[in-house]
Design an enzyme around this catalytic site. Structure first.
Site, PDB file in Angstrom:
ATOM      1  N   ASP A  94      33.273  13.162  -4.681  1.00 19.92           N
ATOM      2  CA  ASP A  94      31.852  13.045  -4.360  1.00 19.92           C
ATOM      3  C   ASP A  94      31.194  11.954  -5.198  1.00 19.92           C
ATOM      4  O   ASP A  94      31.347  11.933  -6.417  1.00 19.92           O
ATOM      5  CB  ASP A  94      31.137  14.374  -4.638  1.00 19.92           C
ATOM      6  CG  ASP A  94      31.502  15.426  -3.604  1.00 19.92           C
ATOM      7  OD1 ASP A  94      31.369  15.129  -2.405  1.00 19.92           O
ATOM      8  OD2 ASP A  94      31.927  16.528  -3.993  1.00 19.92           O
ATOM      9  N   HIS A 111      39.099  14.401  -2.929  1.00 16.24           N
ATOM     10  CA  HIS A 111      37.746  14.248  -2.383  1.00 16.24           C
ATOM     11  C   HIS A 111      36.795  14.002  -3.536  1.00 16.24           C
ATOM     12  O   HIS A 111      36.499  14.909  -4.306  1.00 16.24           O
ATOM     13  CB  HIS A 111      37.345  15.493  -1.590  1.00 16.24           C
ATOM     14  CG  HIS A 111      35.941  15.411  -1.087  1.00 16.24           C
ATOM     15  ND1 HIS A 111      35.556  14.510  -0.134  1.00 16.24           N
ATOM     16  CD2 HIS A 111      34.822  16.086  -1.439  1.00 16.24           C
ATOM     17  CE1 HIS A 111      34.265  14.642   0.105  1.00 16.24           C
ATOM     18  NE2 HIS A 111      33.780  15.572  -0.678  1.00 16.24           N
ATOM     19  N   ASP A 139      33.923  16.386   4.504  1.00 16.08           N
ATOM     20  CA  ASP A 139      33.021  17.316   3.829  1.00 16.08           C
ATOM     21  C   ASP A 139      31.594  17.357   4.377  1.00 16.08           C
ATOM     22  O   ASP A 139      30.888  18.340   4.166  1.00 16.08           O
ATOM     23  CB  ASP A 139      33.003  17.024   2.315  1.00 16.08           C
ATOM     24  CG  ASP A 139      32.421  18.178   1.506  1.00 16.08           C
ATOM     25  OD1 ASP A 139      32.480  19.323   1.993  1.00 16.08           O
ATOM     26  OD2 ASP A 139      31.908  17.938   0.403  1.00 16.08           O
ATOM     27  N   HIS A 179      27.027  12.464   1.075  1.00 19.21           N
ATOM     28  CA  HIS A 179      26.643  13.769   1.624  1.00 19.21           C
ATOM     29  C   HIS A 179      26.153  14.762   0.581  1.00 19.21           C
ATOM     30  O   HIS A 179      25.896  15.917   0.924  1.00 19.21           O
ATOM     31  CB  HIS A 179      27.810  14.357   2.442  1.00 19.21           C
ATOM     32  CG  HIS A 179      29.074  14.513   1.669  1.00 19.21           C
ATOM     33  ND1 HIS A 179      30.036  13.538   1.627  1.00 19.21           N
ATOM     34  CD2 HIS A 179      29.539  15.515   0.898  1.00 19.21           C
ATOM     35  CE1 HIS A 179      31.039  13.942   0.865  1.00 19.21           C
ATOM     36  NE2 HIS A 179      30.759  15.140   0.415  1.00 19.21           N
TER      37      HIS A 179
HETATM   38 ZN    ZN Z   1      31.861  16.295  -0.842  1.00 22.89          ZN
END
Ligand code: ZN
Length: 1081
Positions: A63, A61, A185, A431
């Site tokens: 970001d 994941h 997420d 996000h």
């Molecule tokens: Zn995230």
């Protein structure tokens, strides 16, 4: 394999006659190689029908900015903040995949992937293509970033998906096309997002975060996987199979084999004293058995990864290899558990192939709570100025796309500039970007990126507008007469050109596909100005002083003392009008504005022909008269004090960037007396309110307008008392709303909310304020049978109705403690050495809820919503070298790119350059089906008539993302269970799983002690309001698959064969249709 199933199941579009007028260039697909591309569902490892199949998902994941900036994450710098480097992840994963065809990996964030891709040699690119073609590396989600779902606007979400999927399509063809959404997420999930996924042709979506009570309930009733009805207007084409993951997106406790983790590897040395194979496999299989109880089929999905995992992929993979091997070896001794490398789409296919029916859902997953005191409703408002800047970015992106497409002569730099802004806006949707949940330094990096990208695109715009205004002259842009400057500080009435130059030109570019009018405000240093329209006519103007609190902002560097107001009417659709504005001392037109004399003892009124606002003797709004009725409506500013605690247990949770948690329910008033100044003129009437030293507001009513405008200024929020504050604006009315209110979903459809209630479970709220907050992207409203009150916002905010008749919106927050979800900083924004000042607008509508004589209030709100999202963009140019006569005779001062103005209910959502000689175009119906008897109807128009500025050769309809032909696209169909059979058909279990995993936020709560406030059965946790049955998970009822059916909405155009009919488009309420338009070379 999917083709065989897909044809049988898919929605059949009778659509093929739309195409092939001339042979269209197909959307690029990678030619099938000799051995044949074996990607997608046909590349899935086989499952074992008589076993529990455990789909292990190797994933990372990544970001797109959070604790570090996008580039810091990509290159892996700043390791002291976080050990995370995306380039190493992709390098390392690709290497592992190349070594072993059994392995699988999914990748999600296109922003990172393509940064990596561009750095590779062509040999490496070929190898990666091979991995993609064989389904070993699979793209999931595929948008530029994994966007937030609460604070994003649908226009930006569609854009960033379209762009990510376009890069994948252009690079990898069909095998690069994601089939599954992966929103693991984001902090809660919107219904509109489900609808968009469905319309983009996704087969399903998996997500990680839902309210802990909801999750508990869903697991206990085997409803964590469902068919989500994404739209109340669009029917089953907006249905999306959606699954809540069991453990957010983490590996099971103890099984994170990553170098970032400290869990034990699997030690299998035969004679090693540390050999732990038996124990480790036992533990894992125990976990698997528990998880499987909560899901319906003999397949479960287990995510093996986490934030920035797989930087040394072989470490994770080596242990997964062993886990799979030793677990599956037990099958020889009777184990019926089968572990396999899989992907979310292969898991989805297994669910589909199970042939069972599924529960349905029609509401959304907001708000998200991860424990009884952690409602993730603070981020709806966090970083209000970044949230507004993001909206400006979208506005400018649309202007830049349109003008780049309309350019008579395109320059080489157009595409890179436009792409830069597209990609920056894609990043902004992440996000931890627009949400305001990043570190302060990262927020500044986002803002800086936007500023540079906006500047890049503004050179396209300057070039194109000059071509229109001054003709296709050959000298460089810099030597052209018009500067077309954007003043970015208009929100504090500051603009160098309008303050210092006279005359200057103001060009208003209208990005909507219909003619508009709007009141324009221009900062000026004096009050004597005349405004000429493009016909040379002098317009009525009014001058209003800049509000004192705005003028007093320390860092405001401006000599503008006034705002010059005029009505710009007949602004051409997708076109512009230029005005010539000149200081004129001799002109008697404008007189120095003076405040009306203060009358302490009586009420103050501002009004026009439609709406009247009354302010009481204390300076507060007290009444609104509209639609022939007078309602008691007050407005004031209040604040909550943010809770502070050490976050060691739930009860000690602090309010922070994610979490909104007021210290108590005693809300504080900003003041009990407002000082006001009143200004009235022929165009606008204004009340300038000052609540205290850090809150002020201008309330205004323009002539003819049906709403009132509230322009608020909040900050610096004082913290010298060492108390964090969360500031709200509250409108209180006598409307009997009975706990019900309505909030928008990403700016589109409205969703009904009820205070202290969730549609699908019995909620227990320990946070009665924060737990009733919902994301407001654009609108919140309430009504009774007579009256209605609606508020439009100019950015995403949190909002609620905590008392009948009252609506509140959180406008700004400043907090002194971190909420312990990872960001590690208090949300204490500063600028220029002081607390951040934010300014913004809300629009208030009041009127008859149903019995309006003319257009419904809801329809008016929709139109205003669009016009405030995309008003005209203001471009300023110094005109000191040109007299008004020269200006009139030398330049083209009006332009439109559209010859047929669209009906007001239709929005030209997208017009942008796509591939060479192609445009991507989207048309959208902006009303819901029951909002207005006239405007909610189907509309029909001819694309060629609308886009007559272009020489159109052909069009072809695509899915919402613009990357797949609609007539060729098939989606997996899942069968909903009949409502009344829902509980008969499935076993449910009566006990909750051992509670810990239900309560954890994926971003760890540091040092938290769950046990202190664990939920006992029947307390805070899930309670089914329906009968629970005893456990018997083995019995699943099979429902027959639905018959093929025709999507009735889609037939109308396709059956007509003549050329005109081909370009005839029909739109039903809330429908969006997307086309690739082929232009003659
Ligand atoms: Zn995230």
């Amino acid at each position: 394999m999917f083709d065989k199933i897909g044809v049988g199941l898919a929605i059949l579009y009778i659509f093929s006659s739309v195409v092939h007028y001339v042979e269209p260039r197909n959307i690029r697909t990678v030619p099938k190689s000799d051995d044949g591309a074996k990607c997608g569902y046909s590349s899935c490892h086989p499952t074992k029908p008589n076993m529990l199949n455990v789909h292990l998902i190797a994933h990372t994941h990544d970001d797109v900015g959070w604790l570090k900036t996008v580039d810091q994450y990509y290159y892996g710098s700043e390791t002291r903040i976080q050990k995370a480097g995306v380039q190493y992840i992709i390098d390392s994963v690709v290497e592992s995949l190349l070594r072993d065809p059994e392995k699988r990996f999914i990748y999600v964030e296109s922003a990172f992937f393509f940064k990596w891709w561009k750095e590779q040699t062509s040999e490496m690119q070929d190898q990666v293509r091979m991995l993609v073609n064989e389904g070993r590396l699979e793209f999931i989600g595929g948008a530029w970033s994994m966007n937030d779902e609460a604070t994003t606007h649908y226009q930006s979400v569609i854009d960033q998906f379209a762009w990510g999927l376009k890069q994948l399509n252009d690079t990898f063809g069909e095998c690069g096309r994601p089939r599954v959404g992966w929103q693991i997420d984001p902090f809660g999930h919107s219904r509109e997002m489900a609808s968009m996924f469905a319309q983009m042709g996704f087969d399903g979506m998996f997500f990680g975060r839902l309210d802990y009570q909801d999750k508990d309930e869903r697991l206990m009733t085997q409803k964590a996987e469902m068919i989500w009805h994404g739209s109340a207007n669009l029917g089953d084409k907006s249905d999306l199979f959606s699954g809540a993951l069991y453990n957010n997106y983490q590996a099971p406790d103890g099984f994170c084999f990553d170098i970032l983790c400290s869990d034990q590897p699997i030690i299998d040395g035969k004679h090693s004293p540390d050999n732990n194979v038996k124990e480790r496999v036992n533990t894992f299989l125990d976990y698997v058995k528990i998880q499987s109880i909560y899901y319906r089929t003999n397949n479960i999905i287990i995510t093996m990864g986490g934030d920035f995992t797989y930087q040394a992929a072989q470490v994770y993979y080596k242990n997964l290899d062993k886990l799979i091997r030793y677990a599956n070896e037990r099958q020889a001794n009777g184990s019926n558990i089968n572990l396999l490398y899989s992907t979310p789409s292969c898991y989805l296919k297994s669910l589909h192939d199970a042939g069972i029916s599924w529960p349905t859902k029609s509401d959304d997953f907001f708000p998200y709570a991860s424990d009884p005191h952690a409602y993730w409703t603070g981020y709806f408002t966090s970083r209000p100025t970044l949230k507004r800047y993001e909206r400006d970015g979208n506005h400018f992106l649309q202007v830049c796309k349109q003008l780049s497409a309309l350019a008579p002569k395109r320059s080489e730099e157009f595409d890179p500039h436009l792409t830069f802004l597209r990609e920056t806006m894609g990043i902004m949707q992440h996000h931890d970007a627009v949400t305001g949940t990043e570190k302060e330094k990262v927020a500044l990096d986002y803002a800086k990126r936007m500023s540079v990208a906006l500047r890049a695109c503004s050179t396209n715009i300057r070039n194109v507008l000059n071509q229109f205004s001054t003709g296709p002259v050959s000298e460089p842009t810099s030597q052209r007469p018009f500067e077309f400057k954007t003043c970015t500080l208009l929100n504090i009435s500051s603009c160098a050109t309008s303050e210092s130059n006279s005359p200057f030109a103001l060009t208003l570019y209208n990005p909507l596909a219909h003619t508009t009018k709007e009141y324009v405000r221009v900062p000026v240093a004096d009050y004597k100005y005349i405004v000429l329209d493009p016909t040379g006519k002098s317009l009525t103007t009014q001058v209003v002083p800049v509000p004192k609190p705005v003028a007093a902002i320390k860092h405001r560097n401006s000599i503008a003392e006034y705002e010059l107001v005029f009505l710009a009417s007949n602004l051409p659709a997708m076109g512009y009008k230029t005005y010539y504005i000149q200081r004129d001392d001799s002109s008697p037109v404008n007189i120095k504005p003076t405040a009306l004399p203060k009358r302490e003892s009586s009420y103050t009124v501002i009004e026009n022909e439609n709406i009247k606002l009354t302010f009481d003797t204390n300076g507060f709004l007290s009444e609104v008269t509209a639609d022939g009725m007078t309602r008691m409506i007050s407005q004031e500013f209040l604040y909550y004090e943010g809770a502070t605690g050490n976050n060691a247990e739930f009860l000690n949770r602090s309010s922070g960037a994610y979490i909104f948690r007021p210290k108590d329910n005693n809300i504080r008033f900003a003041t009990d007396h407002v000082t006001i100044e009143v200004y009235k003129g022929s165009l606008v009437e204004e009340v300038h309110q000052k609540f205290n030293d850090w809150i002020s507001q201008v309330v205004r009513v323009y002539k003819q307008s049906t709403y009132a405008e509230f322009e608020w200024l909040v900050g610096p929020i004082p913290i010298d008392d060492e108390i964090g504050k969360e500031v709200i604006t509250r409108f209180k009315s006598d409307i009997k709303s009975e706990g019900v209110f309505f909030t928008d979903s990403n700016g589109r459809e409205m969703i009904k909310r009820q205070r202290n209630h969730r549609d699908t479970w019995n909620v227990k709220l320990q946070e009665t304020v924060a737990g009733n907050y919902y994301p407001i992207t654009t609108k919140i409203a309430l009504e009774d049978t007579i009256a209605r009150m609606a508020i439009l916002t100019d950015r995403a905010q949190g909002g609620s109705s905590l008392e009948d008749g009252a609506l509140e919106l959180m406008v700004h927050r400043r907090l002194l403690k971190d909420d312990a979800f990872g960001v590690g900083e208090a949300l204490n924004e500063t600028e220029f050495g002081e607390g951040l000042i934010a300014r913004g607008k809300t629009h208030l509508f009041v009127g008859q809820s149903y019995l309006r004589a003319d257009v419904s209030l809801k329809a008016i709100e929709r139109l205003v919503q669009l016009e405030t999202l995309l008003p005209s963009w203001k471009f300023f140019s110094n005109m000191e070298s040109y007299t008004s006569d020269q200006w009139l005779s030398s330049f083209t001062n009006t332009y439109t790119g559209i010859s047929l103005v669209l009906p007001k209910s239709v929005h030209l959502l997208t017009l942008e350059p796509w591939h060479d000689n192609e445009l991507l175009v989207r048309f959208e119906h902006i009303l819901e089906k029951d909002e207005d008897s006239r405007y909610s109807k189907y509309v029909q128009f001819n694309i060629k008539d609308v886009l007559s500025a272009f020489n159109i050769e052909n069009i072809r309809e695509t899915t919402l993302d613009g990357n797949a032909w609609l007539d060729e696209h098939r989606r997996m169909e899942f069968v909903p269970e009949p409502e009344d059979e829902a509980y008969e058909a499935y076993a449910t279990i009566s006990e909750s799983a051992n509670g810990g995993h239900l309560l954890s936020g994926a971003k760890p709560m540091l040092g938290v002690e769950y046990s202190k406030e664990r939920l006992g059965p029947g307390e805070l946790g899930a309670q089914s309001n329906r009968l629970k049955r005893s456990a018997n998970a083995g019995h699943f009822k099979l429902h027959k698959r639905r018959q093929q059916h025709v999507d009735e909405d889609s037939i109308n155009v396709s059956l007509k064969t003549d050329d005109r009919a081909k370009y005839l488009i029909e739109l039903s309420p809330m429908e969006i249709r997307t086309f690739v338009v082929y232009l003659a070379k």
